[in-house]
Design a protein around this motif. Structure first.
Motif, PDB file in Angstrom:
ATOM      1  N   GLU A 265      31.090 -84.440  29.937  1.00 36.73           N
ATOM      2  CA  GLU A 265      32.457 -84.261  29.535  1.00 36.73           C
ATOM      3  C   GLU A 265      33.087 -85.274  29.142  1.00 36.73           C
ATOM      4  O   GLU A 265      33.535 -86.295  30.376  1.00 36.73           O
ATOM      5  N   GLU A 267      36.724 -87.118  27.335  1.00 39.56           N
ATOM      6  CA  GLU A 267      38.035 -87.128  26.722  1.00 39.56           C
ATOM      7  C   GLU A 267      38.280 -88.104  25.838  1.00 39.56           C
ATOM      8  O   GLU A 267      38.078 -89.290  26.145  1.00 39.56           O
ATOM      9  N   ASP A 268      38.843 -87.713  24.732  1.00 36.93           N
ATOM     10  CA  ASP A 268      39.050 -88.701  23.446  1.00 36.93           C
ATOM     11  C   ASP A 268      40.501 -89.102  23.651  1.00 36.93           C
ATOM     12  O   ASP A 268      41.191 -88.672  24.383  1.00 36.93           O
ATOM     13  N   ASP A 269      40.981 -89.876  22.400  1.00 36.44           N
ATOM     14  CA  ASP A 269      42.195 -90.249  22.560  1.00 36.44           C
ATOM     15  C   ASP A 269      43.331 -89.330  22.397  1.00 36.44           C
ATOM     16  O   ASP A 269      44.378 -89.344  22.883  1.00 36.44           O
ATOM     17  N   ARG A 270      42.866 -88.318  21.839  1.00 28.26           N
ATOM     18  CA  ARG A 270      44.090 -87.202  21.800  1.00 28.26           C
ATOM     19  C   ARG A 270      44.193 -86.150  22.935  1.00 28.26           C
ATOM     20  O   ARG A 270      44.717 -85.135  22.788  1.00 28.26           O
ATOM     21  N   GLY A 271      43.261 -86.593  23.764  1.00 32.81           N
ATOM     22  CA  GLY A 271      43.267 -85.588  25.091  1.00 32.81           C
ATOM     23  C   GLY A 271      42.245 -84.434  25.132  1.00 32.81           C
ATOM     24  O   GLY A 271      42.189 -83.683  26.104  1.00 32.81           O
ATOM     25  N   LEU A 272      41.556 -84.273  23.956  1.00 30.98           N
ATOM     26  CA  LEU A 272      40.565 -83.439  23.913  1.00 30.98           C
ATOM     27  C   LEU A 272      39.550 -83.745  24.594  1.00 30.98           C
ATOM     28  O   LEU A 272      38.806 -84.935  24.389  1.00 30.98           O
ATOM     29  N   ARG A 273      38.629 -82.839  25.144  1.00 29.33           N
ATOM     30  CA  ARG A 273      37.229 -82.938  26.173  1.00 29.33           C
ATOM     31  C   ARG A 273      36.235 -82.396  25.468  1.00 29.33           C
ATOM     32  O   ARG A 273      36.402 -81.387  24.823  1.00 29.33           O
TER      33      ARG A 273
END
Length: 291
Positions: A265, A267-273
């Motif tokens: 899992e 997490e990207d830069d926008r905080g989405l996993r």
């Protein structure tokens, strides 16, 4: 002859305790009218189930009583020759003994045919007893001949030990480790036990290392038996790990990697996993994704 000598010990010997046990064993080994028997210290220790010092004391007591004589002291691999003087010419009631044979036998060494044996008058009893064949603890000297010439058909368990060791003998020779295999039947059984437990390859590998580390070239197989064969661990019966039928590499062990899906899992830069293939469990996919 044995029964006459035994009868004399039972009825006329003044010995007691271990001394009597030693005399009974000597009498049991007598085969001629000379009442003589050639015995090694290990033979007496095994027969009496006693220590070296106990056997020595018993022999000394018998010599002091005059019920035992040392005709020939031990020398090299030759064991000492003992005589029961009271049993020479002795016969049980009702037995027939040829007096000429009795007289002649007293001058004959039972192991040398018609060769006269020593009288023992010049033998120092203390020196003779102390000079008998070594107990072989830490020694490579073995007074007994090769078991292939001495094993009786009535002792199949000893013959089996000899046969079990034959693959080891061949493997040792093929590995360039040439030693004498002249041993007691008990040593063959000990080595056979190690062969069945540890296996021939492990024993040959140990012998090769021990030979390389030894200061002097080992001459007897018992050198390796006493030097470490007995302590070899059992051969492993666990088969090697089989490759995965799915073709997947083993799990990487990373705490974020799911062992079933092999995904992590992230997490990207926008905080989405989101889930992505584990780069360790899927190295090929990771390289392609990076490209």
């Amino acid at each position: 002859m044995t029964l006459d000598a035994m009868d004399w010990v039972w009825k006329h010997s003044q010995s007691k305790g271990n001394t009597r046990v030693a005399l009974i064993y000597v009498a049991d080994q007598v085969r001629t009218s000379a009442a003589e028997a050639r015995l090694s210290r290990p033979d007496l220790m095994a027969a009496m189930n006693a220590t070296k010092n106990t056997v020595r004391d018993a022999i000394m007591d018998a010599l002091k009583l005059g019920e035992l004589e040392i005709v020939q002291s031990s020398a090299g691999r030759r064991a000492a020759l003992y005589r029961l003087p009271g049993a020479v010419g002795y016969s049980r009631k009702g037995s027939d003994v040829d007096p000429l044979e009795s007289r002649r036998g007293s001058d004959v060494d039972p192991l040398q045919g018609d060769t006269p044996s020593g009288r023992g008058s010049d033998v120092d009893p203390l020196e003779s007893v102390e000079g008998q064949v070594s107990t072989r603890r830490g020694s490579e000297v073995d007074p007994l001949p090769h078991p292939s010439k001495t094993l009786a058909s009535s002792e199949p368990e000893k013959l089996d030990g000899f046969q079990i060791c034959q693959p080891l003998v061949r493997a040792m020779t093929e590995a360039g480790i040439t030693v004498s295999w002249s041993m007691k039947p008990a040593d063959w059984l000990d080595i056979a036990t190690v062969v069945q437990r540890a296996g021939v390859p492990a024993m040959v590998a140990f012998a090769r290392d021990a030979k390389a580390a030894a200061r002097q070239k080992p001459r007897y197989a018992t050198f390796f038996l006493r030097g470490g064969w007995r302590g070899l661990p059992p051969a492993s019966n666990v088969p090697p790990p089989r490759p995965s039928s799915t073709g997947k590499p083993p799990h990487c062990g990373h705490p974020d990697c799911d062992p079933v899906s092999r995904t992590r899992e992230v997490e990207d830069d926008r905080g989405l996993r989101s889930l992505h293939n584990c780069p360790d469990c899927h190295p090929t996919h990771a390289k392609g994704h990076a490209a």
